[in-house]
Design an enzyme around this catalytic site. Structure first.
Site, PDB file in Angstrom:
ATOM      1  N   ARG A 164       0.820  -1.208   0.000  1.00  0.00           N
ATOM      2  CA  ARG A 164       0.000   0.000   0.000  1.00  0.00           C
ATOM      3  C   ARG A 164       0.859   1.265   0.000  1.00  0.00           C
ATOM      4  NH1 ARG A 164      -5.336  -0.637   3.661  1.00  0.00           N
ATOM      5  NH2 ARG A 164      -3.976  -1.000   5.425  1.00  0.00           N
ATOM      6  N   ASP A 195     -12.515  -6.181   6.089  1.00  0.00           N
ATOM      7  CA  ASP A 195     -12.294  -4.779   5.744  1.00  0.00           C
ATOM      8  C   ASP A 195     -11.840  -4.709   4.293  1.00  0.00           C
ATOM      9  OD1 ASP A 195     -11.588  -2.148   5.473  1.00  0.00           O
ATOM     10  OD2 ASP A 195     -10.305  -2.077   7.252  1.00  0.00           O
ATOM     11  N   GLU A 211     -17.158  -4.673   5.183  1.00  0.00           N
ATOM     12  CA  GLU A 211     -16.906  -3.257   5.475  1.00  0.00           C
ATOM     13  C   GLU A 211     -16.299  -2.497   4.303  1.00  0.00           C
ATOM     14  OE1 GLU A 211     -13.869  -0.890   8.448  1.00  0.00           O
ATOM     15  OE2 GLU A 211     -15.117  -2.474   9.307  1.00  0.00           O
ATOM     16  N   GLU A 221     -15.859   5.106   7.222  1.00  0.00           N
ATOM     17  CA  GLU A 221     -14.513   5.488   7.663  1.00  0.00           C
ATOM     18  C   GLU A 221     -13.996   6.712   6.918  1.00  0.00           C
ATOM     19  OE1 GLU A 221     -10.032   3.607   7.152  1.00  0.00           O
ATOM     20  OE2 GLU A 221     -11.718   2.247   7.495  1.00  0.00           O
ATOM     21  N   HIS A 249     -14.279   4.461  13.667  1.00  0.00           N
ATOM     22  CA  HIS A 249     -13.050   3.865  13.155  1.00  0.00           C
ATOM     23  C   HIS A 249     -11.884   4.249  14.066  1.00  0.00           C
ATOM     24  CE1 HIS A 249      -9.338   4.316  10.578  1.00  0.00           C
ATOM     25  NE2 HIS A 249      -9.625   3.039  10.421  1.00  0.00           N
ATOM     26  N   GLU A 285     -13.638  -0.267  18.225  1.00  0.00           N
ATOM     27  CA  GLU A 285     -12.580  -0.898  17.428  1.00  0.00           C
ATOM     28  C   GLU A 285     -11.218  -0.621  18.052  1.00  0.00           C
ATOM     29  OE1 GLU A 285     -10.927  -1.085  12.832  1.00  0.00           O
ATOM     30  OE2 GLU A 285     -11.895   0.761  13.515  1.00  0.00           O
TER      31      GLU A 285
END
EC number: 4.2.1.90
Length: 392
Positions: free
Chosen positions: A48, A214, A240, A268, A318, A338
């Site tokens: 990422r 997710d 999600e 989010e 989030h 979370e």
């Protein structure tokens, strides 16, 4: 008691561990082969960070009152956010009474409307807002949760987000949320690998432990629907953030098409009451997940939560550590929270914003009592190197 006024606003930046939790060293689970909107391009699929997910860095905002009290908060925004705070937002903060949070929020939002509304501008506004709440708590010598009306529960219960829900179960968390690894560009083979990974984790944790996926905005409606139906037999609790945040129509269709009993969650990367109003009025999801450091701060999160509560929709913020914990403790429609597993292998509990914050609480056995110390109850680590790239 006369209320002090605000004397100074300072915007600082930090690299490495902090509010920009993607800014991690090599080998961290959060930078593994995880599906993203950029996974359609093979060259940006493996990491990422390869497409710049950590380019912004952390923004630290300090607000100093006339009596010398300093409130602070952290968010994602880095140098861009620092410029916005110093060169634009500071004029709406300095000279105001520390209690005038509503007025300051309103002026910051409407003054930036022509180039803001969402994204890094709202991150900056959120950070200022959180710092104002921290300052007010310190001036009044009260925890933020008391300023919000007081706790409705003595203890918070957590699920864990990370690569190892099996270890999260051993640590006492109520569930585990896995990152999805393969997006639509990897075809049916990638879909099978996603389901195989979920099946493997289900075999490790048993039938009674929550498992969630997710998807980080990486899917389209047909793929997300196939994934949801394939995962239903494996007891997936929710799916999600499957789609880009602005695809309200896609979310509404997905929610209609997923198997009965499976929850659709998102939010989010949504911001302000108007963005969440779209999600709620179009019946896009069962749970909204605003990030208090991105959606507009606590001032706006309270409005968002009221909209959701009127429609019977849960609000599970989030991440965000103490900035969301103080909020969750005060709201019946936020029954759990979370916890982001920030250990590189997701094999132990470490503070989310480590090493930037000191005294940051963490769950023990999946549970936590929110501290009663003034403000948000955390301190900036003086050993962390920070820069002030702009002044006003």
């Amino acid at each position: 008691m006369s209320m002090p006024t605000i004397r100074a606003v300072r915007a600082l930046t930090v690299r490495g561990g902090g509010a920009d939790y993607h800014d991690q060293d090599a080998g961290h689970w959060i930078d593994d082969h995880i599906a993203t909107p950029m996974s359609r391009y093979p060259e940006y699929r493996q990491s990422r960070q390869s497409f710049g997910i950590n380019v912004l860095g952390t923004l630290v905002i300090e607000i100093e009152a006339s009596d010398g009290t300093v409130g602070f908060a952290v968010t994602t925004g880095g140098e861009i956010g620092a410029f916005i705070v110093e060169r634009h937002l500071a004029r709406f903060i300095e000279g105001q009474r520390v209690t005038d949070i509503e007025k300051m929020w309103d002026q910051m939002f409407y003054a930036t409307l022509y180039y803001g509304r969402k994204g890094v501008v709202l991150n900056a506004i959120s950070g200022v807002d959180l710092a104002l709440w921290d300052l007010l708590g310190k001036v009044r010598q009260e925890p933020v949760h008391q300023l919000l009306g007081g706790k409705v529960r003595d203890e918070l219960e957590f699920y864990a987000t990370g690569a190892r829900p099996d270890l999260a179960k051993e640590m006492g968390f109520i569930g585990g949320k896995l990152p999805l690894h393969h997006g639509p560009a990897e075809g049916d083979a990638g879909l099978r690998r996603n389901l195989d990974a979920l099946a493997d984790m289900r075999s490790r944790v048993g039938d009674d432990f929550w498992l969630m996926l997710d998807c980080w905005m990486s899917l389209d409606v047909p793929y997300a629907t196939r994934l949801a139906h394939g995962a239903h037999a494996l007891g997936l609790k929710w799916i999600e953030e499957c789609l880009p945040p602005d695809d309200y129509w896609g979310y509404a269709k997905l929610r209609r098409d997923v198997p009965r009993g499976m929850l659709v969650t998102t939010g989010e990367h949504e911001a302000t009451r108007w963005g969440f109003r779209m999600l709620l009025e179009m019946e896009c999801c069962d749970i909204i997940q605003p990030d208090v450091g991105w959606c507009g701060g606590l001032t706006e999160l309270m409005r968002i939560s009221a909209l959701a509560d009127a429609r019977g929709v849960l609000v599970i913020p989030h991440g965000s550590s103490v900035y969301s914990y103080h909020f969750v403790a005060t709201r019946h429609n936020s029954p759990f929270a979370e916890f982001l597993m920030m250990a590189p292998q997701a094999d132990r509990v470490v503070p989310m914003f480590d090493p930037l914050l000191l005294d940051e609480p963490v769950p023990v056995g999946g549970r936590m009592k929110v501290p009663d110390t003034a403000g948000f109850g955390v301190r900036l680590n003086p050993d962390v190197r920070m820069q002030r790239p702009y002044e006003h």
